[in-house]
Design an enzyme around this catalytic site. Structure first.
Site, mmCIF file in Angstrom:
data_model
loop_
_atom_site.group_PDB
_atom_site.id
_atom_site.type_symbol
_atom_site.label_atom_id
_atom_site.label_comp_id
_atom_site.label_asym_id
_atom_site.label_seq_id
_atom_site.Cartn_x
_atom_site.Cartn_y
_atom_site.Cartn_z
ATOM 1 N N LYS A 191 0.405 -8.951 -1.853
ATOM 2 C CA LYS A 191 -0.059 -7.616 -2.244
ATOM 3 C C LYS A 191 -0.846 -7.781 -3.532
ATOM 4 C CE LYS A 191 0.425 -3.333 -0.798
ATOM 5 N NZ LYS A 191 0.745 -2.859 0.565
ATOM 6 N N THR B 215 -1.692 2.742 10.792
ATOM 7 C CA THR B 215 -0.414 2.931 10.090
ATOM 8 C C THR B 215 0.195 4.275 10.488
ATOM 9 O OG1 THR B 215 -1.390 1.703 8.264
ATOM 10 C CG2 THR B 215 0.723 2.783 7.856
ATOM 11 N N LYS C 164 8.272 -6.830 6.560
ATOM 12 C CA LYS C 164 7.446 -6.035 7.470
ATOM 13 C C LYS C 164 6.597 -6.952 8.359
ATOM 14 C CE LYS C 164 5.064 -2.898 5.351
ATOM 15 N NZ LYS C 164 4.050 -2.022 4.721
ATOM 16 N N GLY D 5 -6.563 -2.770 2.620
ATOM 17 C CA GLY D 5 -6.435 -1.570 1.796
ATOM 18 C C GLY D 5 -4.989 -1.156 1.595
ATOM 19 N N ASP D 6 -4.797 -0.285 0.633
ATOM 20 C CA ASP D 6 -3.531 0.426 0.415
ATOM 21 C C ASP D 6 -3.945 1.692 -0.337
ATOM 22 O OD1 ASP D 6 -0.384 -0.024 0.583
ATOM 23 O OD2 ASP D 6 -0.724 0.779 -1.411
#
Ligand code: NDP
Ligand code: 2IT
Length: 448
Positions: free
Chosen positions: A129, A213, A117, A168-169
């Site tokens: 991550k 996003t 990505k 963030g996620d």
């Protein structure tokens, strides 16, 4: 089987053997490397230098204890993770996920996806991550704060503007980023804006990052529709989830003339055939942090479904924006039979491999997450640029950059697929275009 395909099979066997009990990681690897045989044939040096083997092995994996106390003084122990997957194109970059389902394999799948990505964005970011099995649901602000402080007390020594830049996620938004940044600043005695992205614009964050996003996934869908001679005007849309990605995907869809009729959370979905009222969704999910079913308190004509499948509702466009493997083969079949034009993945790996196969064999345009949801991390990279130059850009300028980036990613995927004889297959295009970019940098650096 060609030599290249045999080689890929052997690599995959090794990946399974070396990473037991991590099915999501296996799935993510399989989906990428299964498409790479034509590249190995075209570039023998990639095989000689074992680029695929190296790309499947994370550069570093950090696991740590996160102890914290709840409001009653009870002690809890969670597990923290940060995986730096690939730094060929820049510092490790990728989000933190706080969700009870998080295991090392979850973080590795997400970090692996992030490699490709981030390469697609064309910006100088490697992949990483992290996260924890901490469940923010039902926790008070002060519990979340104490957890974040404890998490950062270990994480701070592993991150840095030039090393690793989390964001963030799921379960990590502006509130958590604030607590994490505060603890970093306090421990290090340094105001280093560039160590995290997704910060609030009032103290070093970038405008548009919150929206990026979701907006990006819609821009990607728009480009796919353009190729089909269609547009979003009047399109009936389903968006799963009702978190950060889903909310801003719905916002952009509505502003471009589409009609969103359903969204969900992990307990069920709401169906409002008059069109979702986004202000109510924002109030319920962003402000009150409550369940999506509360939407019907404000809109009694809308329906709440607890045990049904959101993808059964007939639609023109589907945006899965919740979580991995949320859209299976049966759902894909229903979407296709209902005449859905396109699927744009706001979430990471939301469609199962069987669902993806059906889309690719049908007329549905399928935008894989690593391309369609890259707008978030791309805008994080724009936040890094602004932090590095101590500047801040306007909303309009940043959104324009985001739109250009998404259009470029779309065209890159489309053209690469065509170059390799897979016209219209965005999955092959995304995998090959990004793999080549990372592989070229890895070759240049030698065996490291
Ligand atoms: P949030 O935590 O803000 O929202 C997640 C949403 O998904 C919530 O509404 C949650 O419901 C729902 N959800 C979780 N599990 C399920 C499930 N099994 N079925 C239905 N709904 C579910 O996360 P984000 O919006 O940030 O992330 C969503 C997805 O997008 C993830 O896959 C993430 O990796 C990906 N992504 C996020 C980016 C970002 O910038 N934030 C960037 C690129 C991708 P509930 O409230 O009940 O938990
Ligand atoms: O999956 C993702 O791309 C993200 N969660 C965003 C990562 C980032 O660094 O902005």
């Amino acid at each position: 089987m060609t030599n290249a395909q045999q080689r890929i099979e052997a690599i995959f066997e090794q990946v399974i053997k070396r990473n037991p009990g991590e099915p999501e990681f296996h799935q993510a690897v399989r989906e990428v490397i299964d498409t790479l045989a034509p590249v190995l044939e075209k570039h023998p040096s990639y095989a000689e230098q074992k680029i695929i083997e190296r790309i499947c092995e994370p550069e570093r994996q950090i696991i740590f204890r996160v102890p914290w106390q709840d409001d009653n003084g009870e002690v809890h122990i969670n597990r923290g993770f940060r995986v730096g997957f690939n730094s060929a194109l820049g510092p490790y970059k990728g989000g933190l996920r706080f969700h009870p389902s998080v295991m090392l394999g979850t973080i590795k799948f997400l970090a692996f996806e992030q490699t490709f990505k981030n390469a697609l964005t064309g910006l100088p970011i490697g992949s990483g991550k992290g996260g924890s099995d901490f469940d923010p649901k039902g926790k008070s602000d002060s519990e979340v704060m104490r957890f974040c402080q404890s998490f950062m007390t270990e994480l701070y020594r592993h991150i840095g503007e030039l090393t690793d830049v989390p964001a963030g996620d799921m379960g990590v938004g502006a509130r958590e980023i604030g607590y994490l940044f505060g603890q970093y600043k306090r421990i290090t005695n340094r105001y280093e804006s560039g160590i995290l992205t997704g910060k609030s614009p009032s103290w070093g964050g970038a405008l548009v990052r919150k929206e990026a996003t979701g907006y990006g996934a819609v821009f990607f869908a728009e480009e796919m529709l353009k190729i089909k001679g269609r547009d979003l005007e009047g399109a009936k849309c389903l968006v799963s989830g009702s978190g950060n990605v889903a909310i801003y995907a719905m916002e952009k869809l509505q502003s471009l003339g589409a009609k969103v009729v359903a969204c969900s959370d992990s307990a069920g979905f709401i169906y409002d055939k008059t069109g979702i009222d986004l202000n109510t969704v924002k109030q319920v999910k962003e402000v009150e942090r409550q369940r999506i079913k509360n939407y019907v308190n404000e809109h009694p004509d809308a329906e709440y479904h607890e045990n049904d499948n959101i993808w059964d509702i007939p639609c023109d466009l589907a945006l899965p924006c919740a979580t991995q493997n949320e859209l299976d083969e049966n759902s894909a079949r229903t979407l296709i039979n209902n005449g859905c034009m396109a699927v744009s993945e706001g979430a990471n790996m939301p469609c199962t491999p069987e669902a993806v196969r059906l889309f690719l064999d049908s007329d549905v345009a399928y935008g894989p997450g690593k391309a369609a949801n890259a707008g978030g991390v791309a805008t994080s990279a724009l936040e890094m640029q602004q932090n590095a130059s101590r500047d801040s850009w306007s909303f309009e300028h940043t959104e324009k950059r985001l739109k250009e980036i998404m259009t470029n990613i779309h065209n890159d995927c489309y053209n690469t697929a065509e170059e390799f004889g897979y016209k219209g297959n965005y999955m092959v295009g995304a995998n090959i275009a990004s793999f080549r970019r990372v592989a070229e940098a890895m070759l240049a650096f030698g065996v490291i």
